[in-house]
Write a protein that holds these residues in place. Structure first.
Motif, short mmCIF file in Angstrom:
data_model
loop_
_atom_site.label_atom_id
_atom_site.label_comp_id
_atom_site.label_asym_id
_atom_site.label_seq_id
_atom_site.Cartn_x
_atom_site.Cartn_y
_atom_site.Cartn_z
N ILE A 1 -0.75 9.26 4.58
CA ILE A 1 -1.36 9.63 3.29
C ILE A 1 -2.15 8.44 2.74
N GLY A 2 -1.62 7.23 2.92
CA GLY A 2 -2.33 6.05 2.44
C GLY A 2 -3.68 5.88 3.12
N VAL A 3 -3.75 6.15 4.41
CA VAL A 3 -5.04 6.08 5.12
C VAL A 3 -6.01 7.11 4.55
N ASP A 4 -5.51 8.31 4.28
CA ASP A 4 -6.38 9.35 3.72
C ASP A 4 -6.86 8.97 2.32
N MET A 5 -6.04 8.23 1.57
CA MET A 5 -6.48 7.74 0.26
C MET A 5 -7.69 6.83 0.40
N LEU A 6 -7.68 5.98 1.42
CA LEU A 6 -8.82 5.10 1.66
C LEU A 6 -10.06 5.90 2.01
N VAL A 7 -9.89 6.97 2.79
CA VAL A 7 -11.02 7.83 3.14
C VAL A 7 -11.61 8.47 1.89
N ALA A 8 -10.74 9.02 1.03
CA ALA A 8 -11.22 9.67 -0.20
C ALA A 8 -11.91 8.66 -1.11
#
Length: 427
Positions: A102-109
């Motif tokens: 989820i943290g990686v996806d936060m960076l993407v967003a």
């Protein structure tokens, strides 16, 4: 530490999954995470198609092909990393794996929000962020899917899957609609909201108490354990049939990739209309999931799954012919309802017929099939749209999904012969 189920149960075990604290946390994580993801997906698809048409001056067919490339760049990391993600879900703390993903996806967003705000978007940049989003999903999916059965007793798992589907489907309704509306207000806003929801998900998943780890030989070579997962599925015709049915039916019958084409150039309803069309399948699926949460299917589950996949293909073809938004939304609602029945039956069969020590790897293989059907389905839709037009591609795909269902009913009789969810494996 005690298993979370044992720590929360005294006396007879509750029959409803929401009676378990850790499952409630899990449910909210799924709900918030899917809203964030679906908001990103609908805006990302719109931006790719719109930029291809406006900034690059592409024709409708050429721009539709870019949507196919969008699916392909998400599938490549899935293909390469999925076997590893399943093994990690079996060998490490599934809660921490999910939180990191989820943290990686936060960076993407965050990156997409900044690029949108500064009007720095381009097709290569969008494809790069899409690939990173795919990487995050690779590790999040198996970790969460294999965690859920550890949070409730085995008899409650089918109902837990239905309730979990409620989180997914209601979020699938809200996510695209919210994403389209927020984008119309301020283009970066969907990404800002997604970052906040993902931060909440990281917090909540970390609050789930540790569960007993599966009995996996951690001294064995990782590649051997990965092969064990594929071998387990390949030799079990029951699991192979259930997983491959979804793979090929959705690969051919996927319609979501071409929704930006219908929204912009065929129905002419813009990003808000696109949001509603992306949400419509979730409405049908959510209603069915609500019903299944109260009264789960118990008899002739295999036949019902096959019928549902056939209806899914029929609804896909009907959408291709529609030229009215209301009719299109109604057909998409039916499509989502049929898909929900198929997902519920298939997921319950897979979870209950897989030993816990194998759940991470089998979930990753199932996730790979789902991702292949979705992302490669987008590539197939893009190529078919370039050759046949958007309408022809959708109708062709729906007919193909119906054909696959008929073939699988005879090729894998184990599916239609599945009367209940009772496990058939032997540990």
């Amino acid at each position: 530490m005690e298993d979370s189920i044992e720590a929360t149960v005294s006396g007879p075990a509750p029959r409803h999954p929401l009676a378990y604290r850790d499952y409630r946390l899990f449910w909210v994580v799924r709900f918030a995470g899917v809203i964030a993801t679906m908001s990103i997906v609908v805006v990302l698809g719109w931006q790719v198609y719109d930029i291809a048409r406006s900034d690059y001056g592409m024709s409708r067919s050429a721009a539709a092909f870019q949507l196919g490339i969008l699916g392909f760049v998400q599938f490549v990391p899935l293909l390469l990393l999925t076997p590893v993600s399943g093994l990690i879900a079996d060998r490490f703390d599934r809660r921490r794996v999910a939180a990191i993903a989820i943290g990686v996806d936060m960076l993407v967003a965050t990156g997409l929000g900044l690029a949108t705000y500064y009007e720095a978007l381009s097709l290569p940049l969008l494809f790069l962020f899409a690939a990173l989003h795919g990487v995050a999903r690779i590790f999040f999916g198996p970790a969460m899917s294999s965690l859920a059965p550890n949070l409730v007793p085995a008899p409650v798992i089918p109902r837990a899957i239905a309730v979990n589907s409620l989180a997914w489907q209601f979020a699938s309704i809200l996510g695209p609609a919210v994403g389209g509306l927020l984008y119309a207000v301020f283009p970066s806003l969907p990404y800002i909201v997604a970052v906040g929801l993902m931060a909440l998900s990281v917090l909540l998943v970390s609050l789930i108490r540790p569960v007993r780890r599966p009995d996996v030989d951690r001294k064995a070579h990782p590649w051997r354990q990965i092969r064990e997962g594929f071998s387990f599925v390949w030799k079990d015709r029951f699991l192979l049939g259930a997983i491959s049915l979804d793979l090929f039916a959705v690969l051919l019958g996927g319609v979501t990739a071409l929704l930006p084409v219908f929204a912009r150039d065929i129905l002419e309803v813009g990003p808000v209309g696109l949001g509603w069309m992306r949400a419509a399948p979730g409405i049908g699926a959510g209603l069915v999931a609500l019903w299944l949460a109260v009264k789960p299917l118990e008899k002739n589950v295999g036949v019902k799954m096959l019928i549902a996949v056939g209806v899914y293909g029929l609804a896909t073809a009907a959408f291709g012919f529609s030229r009215e938004l209301i009719l299109s939304l109604c057909v998409l609602i039916v499509l989502g309802a049929a898909d929900m029945i198929s997902v519920f039956v298939r997921t319950s069969l897979i979870q209950l017929n897989t030993p816990d020590a194998m759940r991470g790897r089998v979930s990753s293989i199932s996730g790979l099939a789902i991702s292949a059907s979705n992302e490669l389905g987008e590539l197939q839709s893009g190529i078919a749209a370039a050759l046949l037009g958007a309408t022809g591609a959708v109708v062709f795909g729906g007919a193909g999904a119906i054909l696959v269902t008929v073939i699988w009913a005879f090729w894998f009789p184990e599916l239609k012969n599945a009367r209940t969810f009772a496990p058939v494996y032997r540990e």
